[in-house]
Scaffold this motif. Structure first.
Motif, PDB file in Angstrom:
ATOM      1  N   MET A   1    -121.592 -79.535 -66.473  1.00 27.21           N
ATOM      2  CA  MET A   1    -120.925 -78.971 -65.301  1.00 27.21           C
ATOM      3  C   MET A   1    -121.714 -79.255 -64.034  1.00 27.21           C
ATOM      4  SD  MET A   1    -120.467 -76.390 -62.955  1.00 27.21           S
ATOM      5  CE  MET A   1    -121.725 -75.209 -63.403  1.00 27.21           C
ATOM      6  N   LEU A   2    -123.021 -79.282 -64.110  1.00 27.51           N
ATOM      7  CA  LEU A   2    -123.855 -79.507 -62.931  1.00 27.51           C
ATOM      8  C   LEU A   2    -124.206 -80.964 -62.702  1.00 27.51           C
ATOM      9  CD1 LEU A   2    -126.259 -76.450 -63.285  1.00 27.51           C
ATOM     10  CD2 LEU A   2    -124.360 -76.697 -61.685  1.00 27.51           C
ATOM     11  N   VAL A   3    -123.591 -81.855 -63.465  1.00 24.96           N
ATOM     12  CA  VAL A   3    -123.855 -83.280 -63.258  1.00 24.96           C
ATOM     13  C   VAL A   3    -123.207 -83.724 -61.955  1.00 24.96           C
ATOM     14  CG1 VAL A   3    -124.116 -83.775 -65.713  1.00 24.96           C
ATOM     15  CG2 VAL A   3    -121.852 -83.897 -64.663  1.00 24.96           C
ATOM     16  N   PRO A   4    -123.796 -84.700 -61.276  1.00 23.77           N
ATOM     17  CA  PRO A   4    -123.307 -85.077 -59.942  1.00 23.77           C
ATOM     18  C   PRO A   4    -121.853 -85.512 -59.887  1.00 23.77           C
ATOM     19  CG  PRO A   4    -125.492 -85.973 -60.329  1.00 23.77           C
ATOM     20  CD  PRO A   4    -125.044 -85.391 -61.630  1.00 23.77           C
ATOM     21  N   ASP A   5    -121.319 -86.069 -60.985  1.00 17.39           N
ATOM     22  CA  ASP A   5    -119.950 -86.574 -60.922  1.00 17.39           C
ATOM     23  C   ASP A   5    -118.899 -85.526 -61.310  1.00 17.39           C
ATOM     24  OD1 ASP A   5    -120.627 -86.455 -63.575  1.00 17.39           O
ATOM     25  OD2 ASP A   5    -119.835 -88.433 -64.104  1.00 17.39           O
ATOM     26  N   ASN A   6    -119.321 -84.267 -61.487  1.00 10.59           N
ATOM     27  CA  ASN A   6    -118.366 -83.202 -61.797  1.00 10.59           C
ATOM     28  C   ASN A   6    -118.154 -82.349 -60.552  1.00 10.59           C
ATOM     29  OD1 ASN A   6    -116.952 -80.934 -62.684  1.00 10.59           O
ATOM     30  ND2 ASN A   6    -117.999 -80.851 -64.646  1.00 10.59           N
ATOM     31  N   PRO A   7    -116.991 -82.432 -59.910  1.00 13.75           N
ATOM     32  CA  PRO A   7    -116.782 -81.725 -58.638  1.00 13.75           C
ATOM     33  C   PRO A   7    -116.278 -80.294 -58.790  1.00 13.75           C
ATOM     34  CG  PRO A   7    -114.866 -83.070 -59.114  1.00 13.75           C
ATOM     35  CD  PRO A   7    -115.826 -83.273 -60.274  1.00 13.75           C
ATOM     36  N   LEU A   8    -116.156 -79.771 -60.016  1.00 14.21           N
ATOM     37  CA  LEU A   8    -115.451 -78.514 -60.242  1.00 14.21           C
ATOM     38  C   LEU A   8    -116.000 -77.360 -59.409  1.00 14.21           C
ATOM     39  CD1 LEU A   8    -113.211 -77.122 -61.886  1.00 14.21           C
ATOM     40  CD2 LEU A   8    -114.939 -76.596 -63.624  1.00 14.21           C
ATOM     41  N   LEU A   9    -117.300 -77.087 -59.526  1.00 14.31           N
ATOM     42  CA  LEU A   9    -117.878 -75.964 -58.799  1.00 14.31           C
ATOM     43  C   LEU A   9    -117.729 -76.153 -57.299  1.00 14.31           C
ATOM     44  CD1 LEU A   9    -119.499 -73.349 -58.593  1.00 14.31           C
ATOM     45  CD2 LEU A   9    -121.591 -74.700 -58.863  1.00 14.31           C
ATOM     46  N   ALA A  10    -117.987 -77.341 -56.825  1.00 15.69           N
ATOM     47  CA  ALA A  10    -117.877 -77.621 -55.388  1.00 15.69           C
ATOM     48  C   ALA A  10    -116.447 -77.408 -54.895  1.00 15.69           C
ATOM     49  CB  ALA A  10    -118.340 -79.037 -55.101  1.00 15.69           C
ATOM     50  N   GLU A  11    -115.478 -77.804 -55.695  1.00 18.79           N
ATOM     51  CA  GLU A  11    -114.085 -77.623 -55.282  1.00 18.79           C
ATOM     52  C   GLU A  11    -113.736 -76.151 -55.143  1.00 18.79           C
ATOM     53  OE1 GLU A  11    -111.917 -79.759 -58.235  1.00 18.79           O
ATOM     54  OE2 GLU A  11    -112.210 -81.718 -57.277  1.00 18.79           O
ATOM     55  N   TYR A  12    -114.271 -75.315 -56.026  1.00 20.25           N
ATOM     56  CA  TYR A  12    -114.002 -73.883 -55.922  1.00 20.25           C
ATOM     57  C   TYR A  12    -114.674 -73.264 -54.706  1.00 20.25           C
ATOM     58  CZ  TYR A  12    -111.547 -73.395 -60.371  1.00 20.25           C
ATOM     59  OH  TYR A  12    -110.623 -73.469 -61.384  1.00 20.25           O
ATOM     60  N   CYS A  13    -115.727 -73.893 -54.204  1.00 21.72           N
ATOM     61  CA  CYS A  13    -116.379 -73.375 -52.989  1.00 21.72           C
ATOM     62  C   CYS A  13    -115.514 -73.596 -51.753  1.00 21.72           C
ATOM     63  CB  CYS A  13    -117.740 -74.039 -52.803  1.00 21.72           C
ATOM     64  SG  CYS A  13    -118.978 -73.535 -54.027  1.00 21.72           S
ATOM     65  N   GLU A  14    -114.663 -74.601 -51.783  1.00 20.23           N
ATOM     66  CA  GLU A  14    -113.692 -74.873 -50.716  1.00 20.23           C
ATOM     67  C   GLU A  14    -114.335 -74.999 -49.340  1.00 20.23           C
ATOM     68  OE1 GLU A  14    -110.669 -71.870 -50.945  1.00 20.23           O
ATOM     69  OE2 GLU A  14    -110.142 -72.358 -53.018  1.00 20.23           O
ATOM     70  N   GLY A  15    -115.532 -75.558 -49.291  1.00 24.28           N
ATOM     71  CA  GLY A  15    -116.183 -75.765 -48.013  1.00 24.28           C
ATOM     72  C   GLY A  15    -116.777 -74.515 -47.393  1.00 24.28           C
ATOM     73  N   ARG A  16    -116.761 -73.409 -48.097  1.00 24.32           N
ATOM     74  CA  ARG A  16    -117.293 -72.153 -47.564  1.00 24.32           C
ATOM     75  C   ARG A  16    -118.817 -72.124 -47.690  1.00 24.32           C
ATOM     76  NH1 ARG A  16    -113.180 -67.788 -48.002  1.00 24.32           N
ATOM     77  NH2 ARG A  16    -111.203 -68.813 -48.491  1.00 24.32           N
ATOM     78  N   GLN A  17    -119.434 -71.293 -46.878  1.00 30.03           N
ATOM     79  CA  GLN A  17    -120.866 -71.065 -47.016  1.00 30.03           C
ATOM     80  C   GLN A  17    -121.118 -70.369 -48.356  1.00 30.03           C
ATOM     81  OE1 GLN A  17    -122.496 -68.359 -44.197  1.00 30.03           O
ATOM     82  NE2 GLN A  17    -124.615 -69.025 -44.505  1.00 30.03           N
ATOM     83  N   ALA A  18    -122.176 -70.780 -49.054  1.00 29.62           N
ATOM     84  CA  ALA A  18    -122.432 -70.260 -50.397  1.00 29.62           C
ATOM     85  C   ALA A  18    -123.872 -69.798 -50.526  1.00 29.62           C
ATOM     86  CB  ALA A  18    -122.136 -71.337 -51.439  1.00 29.62           C
TER      87      ALA A  18
END
Length: 372
Positions: free
Chosen positions: A1-18
């Motif tokens: 899940m944390l591999v660079p080519d898996n965008p799942l977590l980043a997509e759920y962040c939706e550009g928000r501050q985290a």
């Protein structure tokens, strides 16, 4: 899940501050990987990583306040997102902090333990221990996303795997006779390779291995039970099997007994009670208690499983559940019923159940030191 080519977590962040909160073990094992992932997928300056303390003893309002203080120091606003990467304690604390910070912000759970993936990660409850009671303070605050990656399980110590198997056995005992039989056949699932049985290579289960079947089935069963009653308007819940005596066992033992272990002891007591009361046969009770032991879990703890303390546990549950006991006991393999009144459980029946378990005392390898 944390591999660079898996965008799942980043997509759920939706550009928000985290603000990402890591439990201590997760920080040690995966902290660098988390930071590389965030660097690759999120904008510079839009994220912060914070370490939090782990363990039931740290699951307090003070810890929630510290999490909120870290979020404020990072400048998290009401559109921001808190991310919990860790086990059940971390996700519970961060979820509660997200529920109260600025009257509620989004949060994401990345569940790294087996208990987290099959239990905590499925529900919407958050909370902390307070006033001498487990999970006394909390909220219903659904996560924006709950992400599981079975690869996290490879780094878990055996004790944590066994604790997760306790939650899986819970669903098998009360809801799914086939899952029960699978656990009987493969009690060391997730701990060593299991041969793939022929029935998993055909039909709807084709291409799945035992671990995948057990993980997905237990999660599906949990969701099936939780979804119609997410906010617990109905306090009679089958998923409370293992959670009547268990919380008192944990707190009275000062958390030397881990959550999954307390669930296991509770299930054994409840099963023996069902036998004493004539709700299940002696053979079904033996299969159930033996399964718990074969999974490497305790069925009795002499320091906490006293008639007086277990009677107090019944009283506390009766009070907490609106003056109805709603004790879940099995009435067969893969089936369960409720005992709703304190009068349904004569003190002599409880003592007989405890005595039967005291004779076996399986599962506790000497003094326990909880690991997280």
């Amino acid at each position: 899940m944390l591999v660079p080519d898996n965008p799942l977590l980043a997509e759920y962040c939706e550009g928000r501050q985290a603000v990402v909160f890591l439990g201590p073990t997760v920080g040690r094992l995966y902290g660098a990987q988390v930071r590389r992932y965030l660097t690759a997928h999120l904008a510079p300056g839009s994220w912060t990583v914070v370490a939090v303390e782990g363990g039931e003893a740290q699951k307090t309002m003070e810890s929630v306040e510290r999490i909120c203080a870290e979020a404020k120091a990072a400048g998290l606003d009401r559109r921001g997102v808190m991310i919990a990467v860790g086990g059940g304690v971390t996700c519970d604390m961060v979820g509660f902090a997200a529920a109260v910070y600025c009257r509620g912000v989004r949060y994401i759970k990345v569940n790294t333990t087996l208990v987290g993936q099959v239990d905590v990660g499925v529900g919407v409850k958050t909370g902390v221990n307070a006033l001498g009671t487990k999970n006394m303070l909390g909220s219903y605050h659904p996560a924006h996303a709950s992400i599981n990656d079975p690869r996290f399980l490879r780094s878990l110590p055996a004790r944590q795997i066994r604790c997760g198997l306790g939650e899986i056995a819970k669903m098998a005992i009360i809801k799914d006779a086939q899952l029960f039989r699978v656990l009987e056949e493969y009690p060391e699932v997730f701990q060593r390779p299991c041969p793939v049985p022929s029935w998993l290579t055909t039909g709807d289960s084709g291409g799945r291995d035992v671990e995948d079947y057990v993980l997905r089935t237990s999660m599906a069963l949990m969701m099936e039970e939780l979804c119609p009653n997410l906010r617990e308007h109905d306090l009679a819940r089958l998923v409370d099997f293992g959670h009547t005596f268990g919380p008192v066992i944990e707190t009275a033992g000062n958390y030397r007994i881990a959550h999954g272990e307390s669930v296991a002891i509770d299930m054994a007591i409840s099963s023996e009670l069902a036998r004493v009361l004539g709700l299940i046969s002696a053979e079904e009770c033996e299969r159930t208690v033996s399964l718990i032991s074969r999974l490497g879990l305790p069925v009795y703890d002499p320091g906490t499983c006293t008639p007086g303390l277990m009677q107090r546990a019944l009283q506390a549950s009766w009070e907490r559940r609106g003056r109805r006991l709603h004790l879940v006991v099995p009435d067969g393999i893969g089936s369960a019923v409720f005992l709703d009144d304190l009068e349904d459980i004569p003190p002599a029946a409880l003592e007989e159940a405890l005595d039967a378990l005291a004779v076996r005392r399986g599962g506790l390898p000497g003094p326990l030191a909880v690991t997280h």
